[in-house]
Design an enzyme around this catalytic site. Structure first.
Site, short mmCIF file in Angstrom:
data_model
loop_
_atom_site.label_atom_id
_atom_site.label_comp_id
_atom_site.label_asym_id
_atom_site.label_seq_id
_atom_site.Cartn_x
_atom_site.Cartn_y
_atom_site.Cartn_z
CG ASN A 27 38.15 39.34 -4.62
OD1 ASN A 27 38.89 40.31 -4.68
ND2 ASN A 27 37.46 38.90 -5.66
CG HIS A 46 30.29 40.52 22.53
ND1 HIS A 46 31.46 40.57 23.23
CD2 HIS A 46 30.57 41.06 21.32
CE1 HIS A 46 32.40 41.13 22.50
NE2 HIS A 46 31.90 41.42 21.32
N GLY A 94 30.33 36.80 -2.65
CA GLY A 94 30.53 38.10 -2.02
C GLY A 94 29.61 38.37 -0.85
NE ARG A 120 21.14 27.00 14.58
CZ ARG A 120 21.33 28.07 15.38
NH1 ARG A 120 22.51 28.68 15.40
NH2 ARG A 120 20.37 28.52 16.15
#
Ligand SMILES: CC(=O)SCCNC(=O)CCNC(=O)[C@H](O)C(C)(C)COP(=O)(O)OP(=O)(O)OC[C@H]1O[C@@H](n2cnc3c(N)ncnc32)[C@H](O)[C@@H]1OP(=O)(O)O
Length: 186
Positions: free
Chosen positions: A83, A113, A141, A165
């Protein structure tokens, strides 16, 4: 090893190497073209996605706008629906299985990072881990999937969840951090 090889091997690499920047510039041109297409322009969309993505199966439907960093490392199976306003940072392979429903504003981030600031501002401070989403998965969503996560077949991830996880097959999971709420029988 080149920076690209290090990136794909899951090692620290420098994402501002000119070769990698050129690959990302190519993807930006292609998704910008895609995002200007109309719903009826299915052949044009198909041509752009064939160039942009690593692979995709039958009946793919990606609603613009769609954003990705390389595209080359996105592998979509059959009957995938994505979507509006999906962002995929495919610094490592991102695989989505058959019959996936991807809700609006979903983000799949393979890139990361270091938490150490001095390492983060040095060259070679990028690292990527693959994301794998099984068959028949629904990401509602505003779901965010973090690097290295695998989501099992038939699972639903509730709206707004941050998936840090792995999540097993056949469950409803939700929240931040995303946890299994219950099993779902077919
Ligand atoms: C492909 C597309 O375009 S998708 C279109 C956009 N639609 C959406 O994004 C759907 C939004 N809805 C959701 O995400 C919902 O989480 C659903 C439909 C997946 C599940 O909702 P429900 O069936 O109501 O969940 P269920 O009743 O099993 O809830 C169990 C518990 O989980 C909680 N829960 C449900 N959803 C969420 C969520 N997204 N985040 C955190 N907790 C949640 C409930 O509050 C409940 O907790 P409680 O027992 O303490 O009250």
């Amino acid at each position: 090893m080149s920076e690209l090889e290090k990136m794909l091997a899951g090692e620290w690499y420098w994402s501002y190497h000119p070769d990698l920047m050129a690959m990302r510039a190519r993807a930006r041109e292609l998704f910008t073209q895609y995002n200007q297409t109309l719903n009826a322009e299915k052949e044009i969309r198909n041509t752009i996605l064939t160039t942009l993505l690593g692979s995709f199966g039958k009946d793919l439907d990606i609603q613009p706008p769609f954003y990705c960093d390389y595209g080359t490392y996105i592998y979509l199976a059959d009957n995938v629906f994505i979507n509006f306003n999906c962002t995929i940072l495919d610094y490592a392979p991102i695989r989505i299985g058959n019959n996936a429903l991807i809700g609006p504003n979903v983000s799949l981030y393979a890139a990361s990072h270091p938490l150490s600031a001095s390492h983060r501002i040095s060259k070679g401070s990028d690292i990527a881990k693959p994301i794998t989403i099984g068959d028949n998965v629904w990401l509602a969503g505003n779901v965010v999937v973090c690097p290295g996560v695998t989501i099992g077949d038939n699972t639903t991830i509730g709206a707004g969840s941050i998936v840090t996880r792995d999540i097993p097959s056949n469950v409803f999971a939700a929240g931040n951090p995303c946890r299994v709420i219950r099993s779902v029988a077919d």
